[in-house]
Design a protein around this motif. Structure first.
Motif, PDB file in Angstrom:
ATOM      1  N   GLU A  13       0.764  -1.177  -0.169  1.00 59.58           N
ATOM      2  CA  GLU A  13      -0.010   0.032   0.006  1.00 59.58           C
ATOM      3  C   GLU A  13       0.702   1.285  -0.033  1.00 59.58           C
ATOM      4  O   GLU A  13       0.723   2.080  -0.981  1.00 59.58           O
ATOM      5  CB  GLU A  13      -1.020  -0.011   1.368  1.00 59.58           C
ATOM      6  N   GLU A  14       1.909   1.186   0.837  1.00 60.27           N
ATOM      7  CA  GLU A  14       2.790   2.469   0.879  1.00 60.27           C
ATOM      8  C   GLU A  14       3.388   2.706  -0.645  1.00 60.27           C
ATOM      9  O   GLU A  14       3.585   3.854  -0.883  1.00 60.27           O
ATOM     10  CB  GLU A  14       3.723   2.212   1.807  1.00 60.27           C
ATOM     11  N   HIS A  17       0.924   3.814  -3.076  1.00 55.32           N
ATOM     12  CA  HIS A  17       0.572   5.317  -2.824  1.00 55.32           C
ATOM     13  C   HIS A  17       1.689   6.203  -3.143  1.00 55.32           C
ATOM     14  O   HIS A  17       1.525   7.311  -3.707  1.00 55.32           O
ATOM     15  CB  HIS A  17       0.529   5.357  -1.018  1.00 55.32           C
TER      16      HIS A  17
END
Length: 135
Positions: A13-14, A17
């Motif tokens: 996710e990071e 993102h």
């Protein structure tokens, strides 16, 4: 091996993102430059049309008044000369000049003064490009 797999799952996710932010920032910067150029060109064209109108107006009236010898005509011709001098000395060809706003304010004020002396309407907006032309 299993630790790397676990870390990639946890950090996915990071990572996505960060990549999405970077891609969005690049697209936004590119689009902002395009819109800025378009806005600058449009604003520059309006400014050029206004200054060109003032120049043509002053030259035309100067020619019309050059043969008149009465004191009022001389005073009007002098005001037209000042307007032409302001037009010639304004750094309008330099878009980075900090004096453009000041010079345009002076030109507009002098134009209104000359129009008042000549008893003609001082509304440049009636003479926009494309309006009133027959060709």
């Amino acid at each position: 091996m299993s630790e790397q797999l676990f870390d990639s799952i946890v950090m996915a996710e990071e990572i996505f993102h960060g990549e999405g932010y970077k891609e969005g920032y690049e697209r936004g910067a590119h689009r902002g430059l395009q819109e800025g150029r378009r806005h600058g060109a449009m604003h520059g064209a309006r400014l050029c049309a206004e200054v060109s109108f003032y120049h043509g107006f002053a030259v035309m009236w100067k020619c019309l008044l050059q043969n008149n010898k009465d004191p009022r005509s001389r005073k009007r011709a002098k005001a037209l000369e000042v307007l032409l001098c302001l037009l010639e000395n304004s750094p309008l060809d330099d878009p980075h000049s900090e004096r453009i706003k000041e010079d345009m304010d002076k030109l507009r004020a002098k134009f209104r003064q000359v129009c008042s002396m000549l008893n003609v309407p001082a509304d440049f907006h009636n003479f926009k490009l494309g309006e009133g032309t027959s060709f």
